[in-house]
Scaffold this active site. Structure first.
Site, PDB file in Angstrom:
ATOM      1  N   ALA A  28       7.578  -3.858   5.673  1.00 27.66           N
ATOM      2  CA  ALA A  28       8.558  -4.269   4.663  1.00 27.66           C
ATOM      3  C   ALA A  28       8.978  -5.722   4.932  1.00 27.66           C
ATOM      4  O   ALA A  28       9.107  -6.131   6.096  1.00 27.66           O
ATOM      5  CB  ALA A  28       9.761  -3.350   4.711  1.00 27.66           C
ATOM      6  N   ASN A  29       9.111  -6.482   3.893  1.00 25.49           N
ATOM      7  CA  ASN A  29       9.503  -7.903   3.935  1.00 25.49           C
ATOM      8  C   ASN A  29       8.406  -8.854   4.424  1.00 25.49           C
ATOM      9  O   ASN A  29       8.664 -10.043   4.622  1.00 25.49           O
ATOM     10  CB  ASN A  29      10.796  -8.122   4.753  1.00 25.49           C
ATOM     11  CG  ASN A  29      11.977  -7.509   4.037  1.00 25.49           C
ATOM     12  OD1 ASN A  29      12.035  -7.537   2.800  1.00 25.49           O
ATOM     13  ND2 ASN A  29      12.896  -6.950   4.781  1.00 25.49           N
ATOM     14  N   GLU A  49      11.052  -8.351  -3.192  1.00 24.04           N
ATOM     15  CA  GLU A  49      10.610  -9.148  -2.030  1.00 24.04           C
ATOM     16  C   GLU A  49      10.041 -10.491  -2.474  1.00 24.04           C
ATOM     17  O   GLU A  49      10.330 -11.539  -1.896  1.00 24.04           O
ATOM     18  CB  GLU A  49       9.493  -8.401  -1.277  1.00 24.04           C
ATOM     19  CG  GLU A  49       9.968  -7.396  -0.289  1.00 24.04           C
ATOM     20  CD  GLU A  49       8.865  -7.105   0.727  1.00 24.04           C
ATOM     21  OE1 GLU A  49       8.078  -8.018   1.040  1.00 24.04           O
ATOM     22  OE2 GLU A  49       8.802  -5.958   1.197  1.00 24.04           O
ATOM     23  N   ASP A  77       9.499  -2.104  -8.135  1.00 24.36           N
ATOM     24  CA  ASP A  77      10.618  -3.047  -8.250  1.00 24.36           C
ATOM     25  C   ASP A  77      11.036  -3.596  -6.886  1.00 24.36           C
ATOM     26  O   ASP A  77      11.458  -4.755  -6.780  1.00 24.36           O
ATOM     27  CB  ASP A  77      11.815  -2.343  -8.903  1.00 24.36           C
ATOM     28  CG  ASP A  77      11.494  -1.914 -10.328  1.00 24.36           C
ATOM     29  OD1 ASP A  77      10.736  -2.629 -11.003  1.00 24.36           O
ATOM     30  OD2 ASP A  77      11.997  -0.855 -10.753  1.00 24.36           O
ATOM     31  N   ARG A 116      11.865   9.658   0.398  1.00 19.08           N
ATOM     32  CA  ARG A 116      10.741   8.802  -0.007  1.00 19.08           C
ATOM     33  C   ARG A 116       9.405   9.533   0.012  1.00 19.08           C
ATOM     34  O   ARG A 116       8.527   9.272  -0.802  1.00 19.08           O
ATOM     35  CB  ARG A 116      10.663   7.574   0.906  1.00 19.08           C
ATOM     36  CG  ARG A 116      11.256   6.372   0.236  1.00 19.08           C
ATOM     37  CD  ARG A 116      10.860   5.050   0.805  1.00 19.08           C
ATOM     38  NE  ARG A 116      11.505   4.024  -0.020  1.00 19.08           N
ATOM     39  CZ  ARG A 116      10.984   3.499  -1.096  1.00 19.08           C
ATOM     40  NH1 ARG A 116       9.785   3.847  -1.491  1.00 19.08           N
ATOM     41  NH2 ARG A 116      11.632   2.609  -1.811  1.00 19.08           N
ATOM     42  N   PRO A 136       0.820  -1.225   0.000  1.00 17.97           N
ATOM     43  CA  PRO A 136       0.000   0.000   0.000  1.00 17.97           C
ATOM     44  C   PRO A 136       0.849   1.269   0.000  1.00 17.97           C
ATOM     45  O   PRO A 136       0.312   2.362  -0.160  1.00 17.97           O
ATOM     46  CB  PRO A 136      -0.800  -0.114   1.302  1.00 17.97           C
ATOM     47  CG  PRO A 136       0.017  -0.995   2.192  1.00 17.97           C
ATOM     48  CD  PRO A 136       0.815  -1.907   1.318  1.00 17.97           C
ATOM     49  N   SER A 191       7.540   3.300  -8.215  1.00 28.40           N
ATOM     50  CA  SER A 191       8.100   4.567  -8.687  1.00 28.40           C
ATOM     51  C   SER A 191       8.801   4.409 -10.036  1.00 28.40           C
ATOM     52  O   SER A 191       8.678   5.265 -10.903  1.00 28.40           O
ATOM     53  CB  SER A 191       9.095   5.107  -7.671  1.00 28.40           C
ATOM     54  OG  SER A 191       8.468   5.298  -6.440  1.00 28.40           O
ATOM     55  N   ARG A 199      11.470  11.756  -6.289  1.00 29.63           N
ATOM     56  CA  ARG A 199      12.706  11.763  -5.489  1.00 29.63           C
ATOM     57  C   ARG A 199      13.908  11.376  -6.341  1.00 29.63           C
ATOM     58  O   ARG A 199      15.018  11.864  -6.130  1.00 29.63           O
ATOM     59  CB  ARG A 199      12.568  10.811  -4.288  1.00 29.63           C
ATOM     60  CG  ARG A 199      12.514   9.321  -4.637  1.00 29.63           C
ATOM     61  CD  ARG A 199      12.155   8.495  -3.400  1.00 29.63           C
ATOM     62  NE  ARG A 199      12.189   7.043  -3.605  1.00 29.63           N
ATOM     63  CZ  ARG A 199      11.182   6.337  -4.094  1.00 29.63           C
ATOM     64  NH1 ARG A 199      10.067   6.945  -4.451  1.00 29.63           N
ATOM     65  NH2 ARG A 199      11.284   5.021  -4.222  1.00 29.63           N
TER      66      ARG A 199
END
Ligand SMILES: Nc1ncnc2c1ncn2[C@@H]1O[C@H](COP(=O)(O)OP(=O)(O)OP(=O)(O)O)[C@@H](O)[C@H]1O
Ligand SMILES: CCCCCCCCCCCCC/C=C/[C@@H](O)[C@H](CO)NC(C)=O
Ligand SMILES: [Ca+2]
Length: 560
Positions: free
Chosen positions: A183-184, A213, A208, A315, A149, A251, A321
């Site tokens: 994350a992960n 992951e 990406d 971020r 998300p 991104s 960015r």
């Protein structure tokens, strides 16, 4: 092409016009034959105008019976359709949803509705098309979906719910959906918890980093199940059988763009639905005989590493960015000293300077993939071989120098910022990576090189840039080079390449003397690395970039 026997053929109505509709195992076709009177030198002749269309059965998404109202609405008034066109045809209809190609590799799901003279005929059509669809064994029926998300513009959930889920449900694909919480999450879930046999594939909604992951979860799981030690750089890895679909919501979305030709969720969903399959090379990255990460797109040291490190702090800006950090990194103009040694891929078709590119059904990927799998059969017969034959036969080369960028592109790395990519002729599945060395040069020259990623000029046609297609490479930053000399006695030598100095020396990877490796958008913790390409280790629900049809052919169903 072998002619397929007809399964069904009827006269059906489409937009009040009569069409001859036929179905065989491969194609659904419909053609209208209209007769027109034409005066030729005083006498009247009948001329025939034929409008005909066809859709490959493999590109039909679904078929359903359609409710029909014999009255159509027009400018607020209910009007009766003309007696001629609706006679006996108005109440029964079926709708075929199929893939329609647009510009720039975009796919859309289009509908065509045929009206039948009776209910039985209508059911016969629906049933026959469904039977043909059920024979397409490569189509997924049950998928596991992970949504990040927080990727890209944080639209992953919305993109999936609004654009993808309705298509999956139209194609009768059932799903288990997991919105990641940290994350992960997806990686660890795939590594241990999931019963992979339950699913025909895994779908990644994100960029990406999220895709990374997923492949880490799947590859690690496969190696663990097969007793392969990922820490051993020389191990031959076992390919993953579970296909992965990418719904772009990140991104850069470089892996989606370089395998499909566009970052568009609907196009990607349709490639999943039709059950496409595209093998992909994966590079393994080790440090001191310890596994670090896998990479499928860019491994970049110097410019791309520094840019990523800076961009991670931004971020909150979202995808822009990379533009800010790109300009900032360009202006700092850091170069890094070290030694690159590599094993060129000599026995294969294709070079990084080719004008032709990897496209759907790529012959070079098929040929080189075949070559490698034949080689591996041979290796298995010789028991005491610890290195691959290619490595033993091949000659390692070594380049010591000052570099602005060291990039390894295992695929073109095309993305909207660079539509031809960092290595335009790189192949998705040929078992190699393109090693691009950009030596220290002036700012203006480096800018010339970077700008060539975005225009038609050749970014390798510059004196300070060289490119090699390789199977393996190693990088040793200058601080570790004494170690390299001590142990190696040559470029391709000792296994303990990054020994004591690298492991214990605080300067290695920790001070600004070194850059960082950008590994598919993640920062690696070490500068000294050893990389090996693994041919076709994973598979995607994609087919590679299709050759663009001529403009007139754009409207599918194709006009015969
Ligand atoms: N629920 C979550 N919370 C925080 N981070 C997550 C979550 N789920 C996944 N991530 C991490 O978010 C990171 C970035 O995600 P993603 O790749 O989808 O977007 P991006 O970085 O904007 O795009 P790109 O990689 O294409 O540049 C990944 O490294 C992933 O591990
Ligand atoms: C000062 C001008 C700079 C212009 C630079 C233009 C070139 C942009 C090329 C971007 C290629 C990105 C390759 C893909 C890398 C991905 O693995 C990674 C993760 O998504 N993305 C990035 C940006 O590192
Ligand atoms: Ca490759």
């Amino acid at each position: 092409m072998e002619k397929q026997p007809r399964l069904l053929s009827s006269q059906l109505l489409l937009k009040n016009r009569v069409f001859e509709v036929t179905l065989n195992r491969a194609i659904l076709a419909w053609k209208e034959i209209t007769t027109k009177k034409k005066r030729v030198s005083g006498s009247i002749h009948n001329t025939f105008k034929v409008d005909s269309y066809c859709v490959p059965v493999s590109e039909i998404v679904a078929v359903r019976e359609t409710e029909v109202d014999s009255r159509t609405k027009d400018e607020g008034r209910w009007q009766k359709m003309s007696q001629e066109s609706t006679e006996g045809h108005s109440s029964y209809a079926f709708t075929v949803s199929y893939v329609e190609r647009g510009r720039q590799h975009r796919w859309r799901c289009n509908d065509v509705t045929f009206h039948c003279s009776d209910g039985l005929l209508c059911q016969q059509w629906v049933q026959s098309i469904r039977e043909q669809l059920s024979l397409l064994s490569s189509r997924p029926k049950h998928l596991l979906v992970y949504i990040n998300p927080y990727g890209g513009k944080q639209q992953g959930k919305l993109i999936y719910e609004e654009k993808v889920a309705p298509l999956f449900s139209r194609a009768s694909i059932s799903t288990d959906v997991i919105v990641t919480e940290y994350a992960n999450h997806a990686r660890d879930h795939l590594k241990v918890d999931v019963d992979l046999k339950k699913y025909d594939g895994v779908v990644c909604v994100g960029g990406d980093g999220m895709f990374s992951e997923i492949i880490h979860g799947l590859i690690s799981r496969t190696q663990a199940d097969c007793g392969v030690d990922q820490n051993c750089a020389e191990e031959k890895l076992v390919p993953c059988t579970t296909r992965i679909g990418i719904i772009p919501a990140g991104s850069t979305d470089c892996i989606c763009y370089a395998t499909v030709g566009i970052n568009d969720p609907v196009t990607s969903a349709l490639h999943i639905i039709v059950g496409d399959s595209q093998p992909l090379d994966v590079c393994s990255v080790h440090h001191n005989n310890t596994f670090l990460r896998y990479s499928v797109s860019l491994l970049g040291y110097g410019f791309y590493g520094d840019m990523l490190r800076d961009s991670e702090r931004k971020r909150w800006m979202g995808p822009v960015r990379y533009d800010f950090s790109g300009v900032k990194t360009f202006l700092t103009h850091h170069y890094y000293e070290g030694t690159v040694s590599f094993l060129p891929a000599t026995d294969i078709l294709g070079t990084p300077r080719d004008k032709s590119m990897c496209r759907a059904g790529c012959y070079i990927c098929q040929h080189n993939g075949q070559l490698l799998s034949e080689d591996s059969q041979l290796y298995k017969m010789e028991e005491d071989i610890s290195h691959s034959a290619a490595e033993m036969q091949g000659d390692w080369q070594m380049i010591r120098g000052k570099f602005l960028a060291i990039n390894a592109a295992s695929m073109s790395c095309a993305c909207p910022r660079s539509p031809k990519g960092l290595s335009p002729a790189a192949h998705l599945a040929d078992g190699t990576t393109d090693l691009i060395l950009v030596r220290k040069c002036s700012r203006i020259n480096f800018l010339r090189h970077l700008l060539r990623h975005t225009n038609k000029d050749d970014q390798f046609d510059l004196a300070f840039v060289e490119v090699h297609r390789v199977r393996k490479f190693r990088f040793t930053p200058k601080q570790c080079e004494s170690d390299l000399d001590l142990r190696q006695g040559g470029a391709g030598g000792g296994k303990k390449l990054f020994g004591q100095i690298c492991r214990d020396h605080p300067a290695c990877g920790c001070t600004p003397i070194n850059s960082s490796w950008n590994c598919d958008g993640e920062i690696l913790p070490h500068a000294a690395i050893e990389v090996g390409a693994h041919c076709q280790l994973i598979r995607l629900f994609a087919r590679g970039i299709e050759d663009q049809p001529l403009f007139e052919d754009y409207c599918t169903p194709s006009v015969i």
